[in-house]
Design a protein around this motif. Structure first.
Motif, PDB file in Angstrom:
ATOM      1  N   GLU A 348       0.832  -1.086   0.192  1.00 13.47           N
ATOM      2  CA  GLU A 348      -0.078   0.023   0.115  1.00 13.47           C
ATOM      3  C   GLU A 348       0.832   1.423   0.066  1.00 13.47           C
ATOM      4  OE1 GLU A 348      -0.485  -2.736   2.019  1.00 13.47           O
ATOM      5  OE2 GLU A 348      -2.313  -3.412   0.846  1.00 13.47           O
ATOM      6  N   GLU A 349       1.934   1.176   0.854  1.00 15.13           N
ATOM      7  CA  GLU A 349       2.807   2.451   0.694  1.00 15.13           C
ATOM      8  C   GLU A 349       3.555   2.637  -0.486  1.00 15.13           C
ATOM      9  OE1 GLU A 349       4.483   2.845   5.271  1.00 15.13           O
ATOM     10  OE2 GLU A 349       5.115   1.001   4.104  1.00 15.13           O
ATOM     11  N   ALA A 350       3.921   1.278  -1.225  1.00 12.50           N
ATOM     12  CA  ALA A 350       4.581   1.617  -2.603  1.00 12.50           C
ATOM     13  C   ALA A 350       3.730   1.976  -3.488  1.00 12.50           C
ATOM     14  CB  ALA A 350       5.195   0.138  -2.928  1.00 12.50           C
ATOM     15  N   VAL A 351       2.384   1.688  -3.638  1.00  8.89           N
ATOM     16  CA  VAL A 351       1.430   2.206  -4.639  1.00  8.89           C
ATOM     17  C   VAL A 351       1.333   3.759  -4.381  1.00  8.89           C
ATOM     18  CG1 VAL A 351      -0.771   2.135  -5.331  1.00  8.89           C
ATOM     19  CG2 VAL A 351       0.386  -0.130  -4.791  1.00  8.89           C
ATOM     20  N   ALA A 352       1.151   4.144  -3.263  1.00  7.26           N
ATOM     21  CA  ALA A 352       1.144   5.543  -2.858  1.00  7.26           C
ATOM     22  C   ALA A 352       2.552   6.277  -3.546  1.00  7.26           C
ATOM     23  CB  ALA A 352       0.878   5.848  -1.537  1.00  7.26           C
ATOM     24  N   LEU A 353       3.431   5.871  -3.135  1.00  9.98           N
ATOM     25  CA  LEU A 353       5.071   6.247  -3.613  1.00  9.98           C
ATOM     26  C   LEU A 353       5.057   6.415  -5.111  1.00  9.98           C
ATOM     27  CD1 LEU A 353       7.148   4.718  -0.845  1.00  9.98           C
ATOM     28  CD2 LEU A 353       6.709   7.276  -1.072  1.00  9.98           C
ATOM     29  N   VAL A 354       4.509   5.256  -5.801  1.00  9.52           N
ATOM     30  CA  VAL A 354       4.523   5.189  -7.319  1.00  9.52           C
ATOM     31  C   VAL A 354       3.692   6.262  -7.822  1.00  9.52           C
ATOM     32  CG1 VAL A 354       3.849   3.855  -9.053  1.00  9.52           C
ATOM     33  CG2 VAL A 354       5.250   2.778  -7.389  1.00  9.52           C
ATOM     34  N   HIS A 355       2.472   6.246  -7.258  1.00  8.92           N
ATOM     35  CA  HIS A 355       1.495   7.388  -7.770  1.00  8.92           C
ATOM     36  C   HIS A 355       1.927   8.625  -7.603  1.00  8.92           C
ATOM     37  CE1 HIS A 355      -2.481   4.823  -7.647  1.00  8.92           C
ATOM     38  NE2 HIS A 355      -1.338   4.392  -8.409  1.00  8.92           N
ATOM     39  N   ARG A 356       2.838   9.039  -6.543  1.00 14.29           N
ATOM     40  CA  ARG A 356       3.333  10.378  -6.203  1.00 14.29           C
ATOM     41  C   ARG A 356       4.385  10.886  -7.232  1.00 14.29           C
ATOM     42  NH1 ARG A 356       4.229  13.071  -0.345  1.00 14.29           N
ATOM     43  NH2 ARG A 356       4.767  15.221  -1.063  1.00 14.29           N
ATOM     44  N   TYR A 357       5.316   9.947  -7.330  1.00 10.13           N
ATOM     45  CA  TYR A 357       6.709  10.211  -7.855  1.00 10.13           C
ATOM     46  C   TYR A 357       7.030   9.625  -9.378  1.00 10.13           C
ATOM     47  CZ  TYR A 357       7.690  11.976  -3.004  1.00 10.13           C
ATOM     48  OH  TYR A 357       7.613  12.691  -1.945  1.00 10.13           O
ATOM     49  N   ASP A 358       6.332   8.341  -9.644  1.00 15.51           N
ATOM     50  CA  ASP A 358       7.004   7.873 -10.893  1.00 15.51           C
ATOM     51  C   ASP A 358       6.755   8.858 -12.142  1.00 15.51           C
ATOM     52  OD1 ASP A 358       8.323   5.439 -11.029  1.00 15.51           O
ATOM     53  OD2 ASP A 358       6.422   4.603 -12.233  1.00 15.51           O
ATOM     54  N   GLY A 359       7.663   8.772 -12.973  1.00 16.71           N
ATOM     55  CA  GLY A 359       7.536   9.525 -14.073  1.00 16.71           C
ATOM     56  C   GLY A 359       7.825  11.210 -13.979  1.00 16.71           C
ATOM     57  N   GLU A 360       8.284  11.589 -12.792  1.00 19.32           N
ATOM     58  CA  GLU A 360       8.422  13.008 -12.752  1.00 19.32           C
ATOM     59  C   GLU A 360       9.560  13.447 -13.803  1.00 19.32           C
ATOM     60  OE1 GLU A 360      10.096  16.041  -8.832  1.00 19.32           O
ATOM     61  OE2 GLU A 360      10.345  13.836  -8.893  1.00 19.32           O
ATOM     62  N   PHE A 361       9.421  14.545 -14.278  1.00 19.87           N
ATOM     63  CA  PHE A 361      10.165  14.990 -15.394  1.00 19.87           C
ATOM     64  C   PHE A 361      11.460  15.733 -14.598  1.00 19.87           C
ATOM     65  CE2 PHE A 361      11.731  18.672 -18.161  1.00 19.87           C
ATOM     66  CZ  PHE A 361      11.675  17.646 -19.539  1.00 19.87           C
ATOM     67  N   PRO A 362      12.564  15.359 -15.231  1.00 20.92           N
ATOM     68  CA  PRO A 362      13.897  15.675 -14.640  1.00 20.92           C
ATOM     69  C   PRO A 362      14.303  17.340 -14.847  1.00 20.92           C
ATOM     70  CG  PRO A 362      14.325  14.575 -16.564  1.00 20.92           C
ATOM     71  CD  PRO A 362      13.069  14.350 -16.459  1.00 20.92           C
ATOM     72  N   SER A 363      13.346  18.216 -14.536  1.00 14.36           N
ATOM     73  CA  SER A 363      13.193  19.683 -15.011  1.00 14.36           C
ATOM     74  C   SER A 363      14.737  20.057 -14.562  1.00 14.36           C
ATOM     75  CB  SER A 363      12.014  20.448 -14.406  1.00 14.36           C
ATOM     76  OG  SER A 363      11.790  20.241 -12.943  1.00 14.36           O
ATOM     77  N   LYS A 364      14.933  19.988 -13.075  1.00 15.64           N
ATOM     78  CA  LYS A 364      16.349  20.370 -12.588  1.00 15.64           C
ATOM     79  C   LYS A 364      17.687  20.301 -13.504  1.00 15.64           C
ATOM     80  CE  LYS A 364      19.282  20.316  -8.447  1.00 15.64           C
ATOM     81  NZ  LYS A 364      19.594  19.775  -7.097  1.00 15.64           N
ATOM     82  N   TRP A 365      17.619  19.128 -14.034  1.00 20.33           N
ATOM     83  CA  TRP A 365      18.693  18.670 -14.887  1.00 20.33           C
ATOM     84  C   TRP A 365      18.807  18.808 -16.344  1.00 20.33           C
ATOM     85  CZ3 TRP A 365      22.122  17.546 -10.964  1.00 20.33           C
ATOM     86  CH2 TRP A 365      21.460  17.030  -9.668  1.00 20.33           C
ATOM     87  N   ILE A 366      17.586  19.080 -16.908  1.00 21.75           N
ATOM     88  CA  ILE A 366      17.306  19.008 -18.262  1.00 21.75           C
ATOM     89  C   ILE A 366      18.138  19.961 -19.271  1.00 21.75           C
ATOM     90  CG2 ILE A 366      15.492  20.832 -18.470  1.00 21.75           C
ATOM     91  CD1 ILE A 366      15.690  17.381 -20.541  1.00 21.75           C
ATOM     92  N   ASP A 367      18.655  21.234 -18.633  1.00 18.82           N
ATOM     93  CA  ASP A 367      19.429  21.946 -19.579  1.00 18.82           C
ATOM     94  C   ASP A 367      20.850  21.358 -19.582  1.00 18.82           C
ATOM     95  OD1 ASP A 367      17.626  23.669 -19.703  1.00 18.82           O
ATOM     96  OD2 ASP A 367      18.257  25.009 -18.089  1.00 18.82           O
ATOM     97  N   GLN A 368      21.286  20.922 -18.499  1.00 15.22           N
ATOM     98  CA  GLN A 368      22.645  19.861 -18.655  1.00 15.22           C
ATOM     99  C   GLN A 368      22.610  18.745 -19.722  1.00 15.22           C
ATOM    100  OE1 GLN A 368      23.398  19.652 -14.043  1.00 15.22           O
ATOM    101  NE2 GLN A 368      25.395  19.565 -15.004  1.00 15.22           N
ATOM    102  N   ILE A 369      21.554  18.021 -19.234  1.00 17.64           N
ATOM    103  CA  ILE A 369      21.421  16.815 -20.068  1.00 17.64           C
ATOM    104  C   ILE A 369      21.151  17.232 -21.907  1.00 17.64           C
ATOM    105  CG2 ILE A 369      19.829  15.237 -20.750  1.00 17.64           C
ATOM    106  CD1 ILE A 369      18.840  15.197 -17.968  1.00 17.64           C
ATOM    107  N   LEU A 370      20.423  18.444 -22.159  1.00 16.92           N
ATOM    108  CA  LEU A 370      20.249  18.799 -23.547  1.00 16.92           C
ATOM    109  C   LEU A 370      21.654  19.266 -24.035  1.00 16.92           C
ATOM    110  CD1 LEU A 370      16.863  20.564 -23.593  1.00 16.92           C
ATOM    111  CD2 LEU A 370      17.418  18.268 -24.276  1.00 16.92           C
ATOM    112  N   GLU A 371      22.377  19.829 -23.006  1.00 16.26           N
ATOM    113  CA  GLU A 371      23.594  20.321 -23.575  1.00 16.26           C
ATOM    114  C   GLU A 371      24.565  19.097 -23.815  1.00 16.26           C
ATOM    115  OE1 GLU A 371      27.364  23.502 -22.092  1.00 16.26           O
ATOM    116  OE2 GLU A 371      25.800  22.847 -20.926  1.00 16.26           O
TER     117      GLU A 371
END
Length: 407
Positions: A348-371
């Motif tokens: 049950e805890e795992a399901v809640a964690l997956v719903h909350r965080y899975d697939g989060e876009f790496p916005s903090k890192w995207i500029d470095q990644i694209l560069e």
């Protein structure tokens, strides 16, 4: 949405067309099987995770076997006999431990040296872009008492391969995975040190349970005739890389499999420490903190809730974002599934964690990644959207949504 009696949406990547979630953990049958990355051979891919009649995945069933059926005292005796067979009497290196200084390789190297009296040489296939915490943990590992060879691949070539792997496969980690798999056996042959230790067998997390009862890595994952003509990297043939991108054949050497005659001459054996010692990633983390100065990140990993897994490479964040796009399985699913199996959290805890965080876009890192990959955001988004398998994704007025979520 398609009408109920309409055709089933296409399933890409050879994935099962019907989505099933494990009734014990949170993994789905969309988890891809292991693959010999350097071969363009469909037969080299092993089946994806298996489910039994009760809807329980093979990884959970193996967790039951680990808990109740394996004699871990006997397994440790086997480890001691193995170490006795290879231990150096002259002070020479007697085993190779590949890794980055993360929790798993820190545990592996330290316990082999300080409990089992081995003299490991640690070897590291460098991350694409070191994070600050990854660089500090790498040096803490060395400072805990280990010699290390840091293998940093040709920057121009590795960036190109990563870019092509993303554009052609939506799999930016493919070149890194190849180097990481090869570096241990390669240094075994180069330094004439026949014993190599990796941490856990990835079969623990799916595929055929029987794979876990073999202590050694299948040689198909690291040895074959090093033939440039059969090599594919980033979805491109090596000859095309040479012709179209000005790559010299010699530049491709770190990505080639190790020749069988060199492996035979050295007598290389690649063992999984997790076969001999009961493997638990969280316990490895605690051990590494206490014994090698490993530090968790100050913030959780993008796409998950943990602070100690996959924290050494900026492109890790893109890698797990692409697994979410292609397979509907992100970092939180991988982390939560194994923590359910190890009794750290409930389903049950795992399901809640997956719903909350899975697939989060790496916005903090995207500029470095694209560069790093020399890409613009428009191209990036096009590749991401084209990689979505229709049987997993639907487009709505609010954007893309998964058709199936764990419950």
């Amino acid at each position: 949405m398609l009408p109920p009696d309409g055709p089933k949406p296409e399933a890409l990547y050879g994935l099962p067309s019907s989505v099933q979630f494990c009734t014990r953990c949170v993994i789905s049958n969309q988890r891809p099987g292991s693959v010999v990355e350097f071969r363009n051979d469909p037969a080299a891919r092993k089946p994806s995770i298996l489910f039994d009649e009760q809807g329980v995945c093979s990884a959970c069933r193996y967790a039951d076997i680990k808990a109740a059926e394996i004699d871990w005292e006997q397994r440790e005796h086997e480890l001691r006999r193995l170490c006795d067979r290879f231990r150096s009497r002259t002070g020479a290196y007697d085993c190779i431990v590949p890794g980055s200084g993360g929790k798993d390789s820190a545990f592996t190297a330290h316990i082999l040296k300080y409990k089992y009296d081995m003299n490991p040489l640690t070897v590291t296939w460098a991350p694409h872009i070191y994070t600050d915490i990854g660089w500090r943990n790498f040096h803490s590992w060395i400072d805990a008492g280990f010699d290390n060879v840091l293998v940093t691949p040709n920057g121009r070539l590795h960036r190109l391969l990563t870019r092509l792997a993303f554009l052609n496969l939506c799999h930016p980690f493919q070149p890194f995975i190849i180097g990481q798999k090869m570096v241990g056996p390669r240094f075994s042959a180069l330094y004439d040190v026949p014993l190599v230790f990796y941490g856990e067998n990835q079969a623990e997390y799916g595929n055929n349970i029987e794979d876990n009862f073999r202590p050694t890595m299948d040689p198909a994952f690291f040895t074959a005739e090093p033939n440039v003509d059969s090599l594919r990297l980033g979805g491109v043939g090596a000859r095309d890389l040479i012709r179209d991108h000005g790559i010299r054949p010699a530049d491709l050497n770190p990505y080639l499999p190790v020749a069988p005659d060199r492996i035979r001459r050295t007598g290389t054996e690649v063992h999984y420490l997790g076969y001999y010692l009961r493997w638990d990633p969280q316990e490895c983390y605690y051990y590494a903190i206490e014994n090698t100065g490993f530090q968790p990140n100050t913030e959780r990993t993008t796409g998950s809730y943990s602070k100690y897994s996959s924290i050494d490479d900026v492109l890790d964040h893109l890698h797990y974002y692409t697994t979410f796009i292609k397979f509907g399985i992100g970092r939180a699913t991988y982390d939560a599934a194994q923590e359910v199996r190890n009794g750290k959290i409930t389903r049950e805890e795992a399901v809640a964690l997956v719903h909350r965080y899975d697939g989060e876009f790496p916005s903090k890192w995207i500029d470095q990644i694209l560069e790093y990959m020399d890409l613009d955001i428009t191209t990036f988004e096009r590749v991401i959207d084209e990689a979505r398998s229709p049987h997993l994704w639907k487009r709505t007025e609010n954007g893309w949504q998964l058709r199936h979520r764990v419950a």
